[in-house]
Design an enzyme around this catalytic site. Sequence first.
Site, PDB file in Angstrom:
ATOM      1  N   SER A 167       0.675  -1.269   0.040  1.00 46.49           N
ATOM      2  CA  SER A 167      -0.038  -0.012  -0.130  1.00 46.49           C
ATOM      3  C   SER A 167       1.130   1.313   0.152  1.00 46.49           C
ATOM      4  O   SER A 167       1.524   1.388  -0.994  1.00 46.49           O
ATOM      5  CB  SER A 167      -1.044   0.058   1.311  1.00 46.49           C
ATOM      6  OG  SER A 167      -1.957   1.017   1.234  1.00 46.49           O
ATOM      7  N   GLU A 188      -9.671  -4.740  -5.408  1.00 50.74           N
ATOM      8  CA  GLU A 188      -9.492  -3.493  -4.706  1.00 50.74           C
ATOM      9  C   GLU A 188      -9.495  -2.049  -5.595  1.00 50.74           C
ATOM     10  O   GLU A 188      -9.267  -2.321  -6.823  1.00 50.74           O
ATOM     11  CB  GLU A 188      -8.310  -3.711  -4.198  1.00 50.74           C
ATOM     12  CG  GLU A 188      -6.967  -3.908  -5.078  1.00 50.74           C
ATOM     13  CD  GLU A 188      -5.702  -3.869  -4.040  1.00 50.74           C
ATOM     14  OE1 GLU A 188      -5.448  -2.867  -3.402  1.00 50.74           O
ATOM     15  OE2 GLU A 188      -4.772  -5.044  -4.303  1.00 50.74           O
ATOM     16  N   HIS A 198      -7.341  -5.848  -0.765  1.00 50.33           N
ATOM     17  CA  HIS A 198      -6.263  -4.919  -0.579  1.00 50.33           C
ATOM     18  C   HIS A 198      -5.327  -5.662   0.360  1.00 50.33           C
ATOM     19  O   HIS A 198      -5.652  -5.835   1.530  1.00 50.33           O
ATOM     20  CB  HIS A 198      -6.667  -3.424  -0.273  1.00 50.33           C
ATOM     21  CG  HIS A 198      -5.388  -2.581   0.181  1.00 50.33           C
ATOM     22  ND1 HIS A 198      -4.555  -2.099  -0.833  1.00 50.33           N
ATOM     23  CD2 HIS A 198      -5.100  -1.937   1.227  1.00 50.33           C
ATOM     24  CE1 HIS A 198      -3.690  -1.333  -0.482  1.00 50.33           C
ATOM     25  NE2 HIS A 198      -3.801  -1.029   0.931  1.00 50.33           N
TER      26      HIS A 198
END
Length: 300
Positions: A148, A242, A272
């Site tokens: 991320s 996602e 995610h």
Amino acid sequence: MPSVSSYFIKKGIKVGAKKMKLEEKDFGKSRQIIDSFARKVSRLPKDCKVEPVKIEGIYAEWISNNQSVKGKVILYLHGGGYGYCSADTHRSLAASIVKEAGVKVLLPEYRLAPEHPFPAAIEDTITIYRWLLTQGYESANIIFAGDSAGGGLSVASTLVLRDQYEPLPAALVCLSPWVDLTSSGESYRKNSEKDPYLRNDLVRKTAQHYAGDESLDNHLISPVFAELCGLPPMFIQVGSIEILLSDAELLTAKARQAGVEVQLKIWKGMWHVWQISDRLPEAKQAVKEIGDFVKKTFRR
């Protein structure tokens, strides 16, 4: 086809994300909730070793086991929107990568926004990297990895090193990388109802907290707007449902246009950073693939 386990875990994530209601709490309280939950559910392999270390005031942890090859390391940068998460939340994922990759992982806690907005996280990453070089690690034996925001941070930090003519890490491993903080990709709309974890409004709010007074399309905040030539090989994993799917696709396209070697795998039905759910079959397979890439990179 996604596993049966993934169906139930996805449902649990959706329910849990709603219950936490992090946007209704201040950052300090939200971080406590996230870290406390992670400590309760995380588990480490029996032979895992955790060694705390302070590097120029930055807390970090060495994660290793008895099989970890000396002289090679993954610098793992945790996700959390640049404002959340810690070694507590990502220690178990780091340990899983150690097991599959056969090398040590250094897991730092870089400064978080909004108290420390851009470019604090990049500054801390580069500080840690330069420290590794002074400890005798060659750049060819260091891999940047992250999920991320940590994936975006891996790319952005490497861009800074490139522009300062410093030695670059051997490769970048990006798990569901957040590299377009303008939320311009199609998946932000297409997957808005499918993603069990991320919400567009929270992503935009978190992005602004990190950017501070800077524009969201600054190439070190959103690396999809950077010129990526000269970067090391990239290995990217992303879930098909996602909202950050477009980030990974755009990063891959821009990198390939710049002549960078990229491997992209889109995991059907995954959300995610599913890799952190260590009981999930798809997580185990994804981490194994990360380990295979690391081993191949260090054999070059």
